[in-house]
Scaffold this motif. Structure first.
Motif, PDB file in Angstrom:
ATOM      1  N   ARG A   1       0.838  -1.205   0.000  1.00  0.00           N
ATOM      2  CA  ARG A   1       0.000   0.000   0.000  1.00  0.00           C
ATOM      3  C   ARG A   1       0.875   1.257   0.000  1.00  0.00           C
ATOM      4  NH1 ARG A   1      -1.822   3.681   3.143  1.00  0.00           N
ATOM      5  NH2 ARG A   1      -0.671   2.918   4.949  1.00  0.00           N
TER       6      ARG A   1
ATOM      7  N   GLU B   1       2.349   1.983  -3.207  1.00  0.00           N
ATOM      8  CA  GLU B   1       1.348   2.186  -4.257  1.00  0.00           C
ATOM      9  C   GLU B   1       1.462   1.162  -5.382  1.00  0.00           C
ATOM     10  OE1 GLU B   1       1.890   6.274  -5.295  1.00  0.00           O
ATOM     11  OE2 GLU B   1       0.774   6.987  -3.575  1.00  0.00           O
TER      12      GLU B   1
ATOM     13  N   ASP C   1       0.131  -1.645  -7.780  1.00  0.00           N
ATOM     14  CA  ASP C   1      -1.209  -1.831  -8.355  1.00  0.00           C
ATOM     15  C   ASP C   1      -1.857  -3.120  -7.849  1.00  0.00           C
ATOM     16  OD1 ASP C   1      -1.044  -4.043 -10.693  1.00  0.00           O
ATOM     17  OD2 ASP C   1       0.853  -2.973 -10.501  1.00  0.00           O
ATOM     18  N   ALA C   2      -3.180  -3.167  -7.951  1.00  0.00           N
ATOM     19  CA  ALA C   2      -3.958  -4.249  -7.323  1.00  0.00           C
ATOM     20  C   ALA C   2      -3.609  -5.625  -7.887  1.00  0.00           C
ATOM     21  CB  ALA C   2      -5.448  -3.967  -7.498  1.00  0.00           C
TER      22      ALA C   2
ATOM     23  N   THR D   1      -0.763  -6.682  -9.300  1.00  0.00           N
ATOM     24  CA  THR D   1       0.563  -7.100  -8.818  1.00  0.00           C
ATOM     25  C   THR D   1       0.489  -7.485  -7.347  1.00  0.00           C
ATOM     26  OG1 THR D   1       1.599  -5.587 -10.384  1.00  0.00           O
ATOM     27  CG2 THR D   1       2.979  -6.375  -8.585  1.00  0.00           C
TER      28      THR D   1
ATOM     29  N   GLU E   1       6.460  -8.096 -11.782  1.00  0.00           N
ATOM     30  CA  GLU E   1       5.921  -8.645 -10.530  1.00  0.00           C
ATOM     31  C   GLU E   1       7.040  -9.251  -9.688  1.00  0.00           C
ATOM     32  OE1 GLU E   1       1.420  -9.717 -12.108  1.00  0.00           O
ATOM     33  OE2 GLU E   1       3.025 -11.191 -12.336  1.00  0.00           O
TER      34      GLU E   1
END
Ligand SMILES: [Zn+2]
Length: 234
Positions: free
Chosen positions: A152, A155, A157-158, A160, A182
């Protein structure tokens, strides 16, 4: 982008090349330092040519290999997809780990350094499981919370984030296939979990022990850890 070695041995790129530097971490330009001569390339007609660049930020050498695409009378064209020859081993303060965990983590990070990203993902799961077996029952939840927090803050991404979490903590099925990007997130997340659990706690314990020792020498008067001390722990 096209790359040429001209007849006068001049090296020519149609546009600057930028990459992440494994030495200093900067995403910066690679500056050409040395290339094989036009004469040698034209004479020996190799499939590949070795090139030397340097990092614009830290000046460390970067070794790359390019396929020789076309040998002309005035210039030799090299393929633009340069491959980095030198692989930098991921570093970790292994001395703080139990032996079995150390061996697995070393092999895990070696898989990453070799670019074997799916082997790396599989070893991440195995190494995390081995480490967690040596800890208390709540450790897995703590690691999951810690991972979510790190992803978080950075930041990530969702998609990954979900892949990284699944690689490390999903039960049963094999880890999912991962991309190089990734894998780059996963390696940092993995090192962070191991650092927090082993290195940081060991350093904190050592600092507390030292503090009690000096408190004992000063007749039991305990003072708070000074700011320098905390900086050392961070
Ligand atoms: Zn650099």
């Amino acid at each position: 982008m096209a790359i040429y070695v001209n007849k006068n041995n001049g090296f020519e790129q149609t546009e600057p090349m930028t990459r992440v530097c494994p030495h200093c971490g900067a995403h910066t330009q690679l500056l050409p330092v040395a290339n094989p001569s036009f004469e040698i390339l034209a004479q020996t007609r190799p499939k590949h040519a070795g090139l030397l660049f340097r990092c614009a930020a830290c000046n460390e050498p970067r070794f790359l290999r390019a396929a020789v695409r076309a040998i002309g009378a005035e210039r030799i064209e090299l393929a633009p997809n340069l491959v980095e020859v030198e692989r930098i081993r991921e570093r970790f303060q292994y001395g703080y780990l139990p032996d079995t965990v150390e061996q697995l983590l070393r092999e895990t990070l070696d898989c990453y350094s070799l670019g074997a990203h799916n082997a790396f993902a599989t070893m991440c799961r195995r190494t995390a499981n081995t480490a967690l077996r040596g800890m208390d029952g709540a450790a897995k939840h703590r690691w999951q919370d810690q991972l979510i927090e790190v992803l978080r803050v950075c930041e990530v991404d969702a998609v990954t984030a979900e892949t990284v979490e699944s690689v490390l903590f999903a039960e049963g099925a094999d880890p999912p296939t991962i991309t190089p990007d990734e894998a780059a997130v996963l390696v940092e997340a993995l090192k962070d979990l191991f650092y927090q659990s082993y290195v940081r706690t060991a350093k904190l314990r050592a600092a507390m022990k030292m503090r009690r020792f000096f408190a004992g020498e000063n007749g039991g008067k305990v003072t708070s850890i000074d700011r320098e001390g905390w900086r050392e722990l961070a």
